[in-house]
Design a protein around this motif. Sequence first.
Motif, PDB file in Angstrom:
ATOM      1  N   LYS A 125      16.237  -7.582  17.725  1.00 23.04           N
ATOM      2  CA  LYS A 125      16.944  -6.819  16.632  1.00 23.04           C
ATOM      3  C   LYS A 125      16.661  -6.577  15.411  1.00 23.04           C
ATOM      4  O   LYS A 125      16.459  -7.850  14.944  1.00 23.04           O
ATOM      5  N   LEU A 126      16.305  -5.822  14.933  1.00 18.51           N
ATOM      6  CA  LEU A 126      16.158  -5.743  13.128  1.00 18.51           C
ATOM      7  C   LEU A 126      17.171  -5.665  12.103  1.00 18.51           C
ATOM      8  O   LEU A 126      17.874  -5.443  12.234  1.00 18.51           O
ATOM      9  N   ASP A 127      17.146  -6.935  11.454  1.00 15.54           N
ATOM     10  CA  ASP A 127      17.796  -7.632  10.682  1.00 15.54           C
ATOM     11  C   ASP A 127      17.692  -6.792   9.100  1.00 15.54           C
ATOM     12  O   ASP A 127      17.004  -7.291   8.451  1.00 15.54           O
ATOM     13  N   PRO A 128      18.352  -5.879   9.186  1.00 10.81           N
ATOM     14  CA  PRO A 128      17.942  -4.955   7.307  1.00 10.81           C
ATOM     15  C   PRO A 128      17.849  -5.924   6.366  1.00 10.81           C
ATOM     16  O   PRO A 128      17.481  -5.774   5.282  1.00 10.81           O
ATOM     17  N   HIS A 129      18.828  -7.027   6.277  1.00 11.65           N
ATOM     18  CA  HIS A 129      18.477  -8.317   5.460  1.00 11.65           C
ATOM     19  C   HIS A 129      17.325  -9.010   5.418  1.00 11.65           C
ATOM     20  O   HIS A 129      17.561  -9.633   4.171  1.00 11.65           O
TER      21      HIS A 129
ATOM     22  N   PHE B 276       8.431   2.578  11.239  1.00 10.20           N
ATOM     23  CA  PHE B 276       8.851   3.909  11.610  1.00 10.20           C
ATOM     24  C   PHE B 276       7.997   4.249  13.252  1.00 10.20           C
ATOM     25  O   PHE B 276       8.566   4.398  14.128  1.00 10.20           O
ATOM     26  N   LYS B 277       7.111   3.734  12.841  1.00 16.51           N
ATOM     27  CA  LYS B 277       6.351   3.836  14.068  1.00 16.51           C
ATOM     28  C   LYS B 277       6.324   3.059  15.924  1.00 16.51           C
ATOM     29  O   LYS B 277       6.505   3.594  16.249  1.00 16.51           O
ATOM     30  N   ASN B 278       6.482   1.620  15.172  1.00 16.26           N
ATOM     31  CA  ASN B 278       6.822   0.625  16.077  1.00 16.26           C
ATOM     32  C   ASN B 278       8.205   0.324  15.894  1.00 16.26           C
ATOM     33  O   ASN B 278       7.944   0.167  17.269  1.00 16.26           O
ATOM     34  N   PHE B 279       9.001   0.990  15.446  1.00 13.79           N
ATOM     35  CA  PHE B 279      10.438   0.566  15.913  1.00 13.79           C
ATOM     36  C   PHE B 279      11.202   1.738  15.816  1.00 13.79           C
ATOM     37  O   PHE B 279      12.291   0.874  14.998  1.00 13.79           O
TER      38      PHE B 279
ATOM     39  N   PHE C 283      14.529   0.714  13.346  1.00 10.88           N
ATOM     40  CA  PHE C 283      14.462   0.714  11.978  1.00 10.88           C
ATOM     41  C   PHE C 283      15.000   2.296  11.507  1.00 10.88           C
ATOM     42  O   PHE C 283      15.880   2.055  10.827  1.00 10.88           O
ATOM     43  N   LYS C 284      15.765   3.110  12.413  1.00  8.41           N
ATOM     44  CA  LYS C 284      16.497   4.558  11.942  1.00  8.41           C
ATOM     45  C   LYS C 284      18.178   4.140  11.532  1.00  8.41           C
ATOM     46  O   LYS C 284      18.391   4.084  10.427  1.00  8.41           O
ATOM     47  N   ARG C 285      17.782   3.004  12.152  1.00 12.50           N
ATOM     48  CA  ARG C 285      19.596   2.263  12.268  1.00 12.50           C
ATOM     49  C   ARG C 285      19.679   1.487  11.129  1.00 12.50           C
ATOM     50  O   ARG C 285      21.217   1.767   9.910  1.00 12.50           O
TER      51      ARG C 285
ATOM     52  N   LYS D 270      16.849   0.207   2.419  1.00 13.08           N
ATOM     53  CA  LYS D 270      16.205   1.040   1.316  1.00 13.08           C
ATOM     54  C   LYS D 270      17.084   0.714   0.149  1.00 13.08           C
ATOM     55  O   LYS D 270      16.356   0.513  -1.214  1.00 13.08           O
ATOM     56  N   TYR D 271      18.363   0.518   0.067  1.00 11.02           N
ATOM     57  CA  TYR D 271      19.128   0.584  -1.359  1.00 11.02           C
ATOM     58  C   TYR D 271      19.007  -0.205  -1.241  1.00 11.02           C
ATOM     59  O   TYR D 271      18.913  -1.023  -3.128  1.00 11.02           O
TER      60      TYR D 271
END
Length: 144
Positions: A3-7, A55-58, A62-64, A70-71
Amino acid sequence: MNKLDPHTLFSIFEQGDEEIYREHGQEEVLKNPFVLMQMVMRGLENYQLMCTMYFKNFPKQFKRVEPTIKYKYYSKLYGYLLRINLRSIETIYTIGDSYEKKQVGGALNELLYYFESIEQYEKCGKIVEYIQMLVLEEAKNILK
């Protein structure tokens, strides 16, 4: 799949130039407007490269998390921008002569459009002051 962690996703870039300068005893460099503007511009470039890669790999994951990332990332770059002293004539000279105004203007506009899109108008107002600095400096050069 992990799972991608945005933090923590961009944590490798959070260290960035600032910690490297400190690690080598160069804290004074972090007051230089040239260095600070470079950190903003390079940060935006790094962000775009990382987004492309993720974006290419996940794409779905990543969209979520991308808005949160970005913020966080753009807010850090905004913090670097605020450390540039607009009232110093040397600041205007250093930035205007060190970079193409088009590059700096593009970076500032990128930050402006982003904060405008999320309705953080106080930040937009500050960014506009930096854009006006460039316009004023360019006008002075034309009048010379």
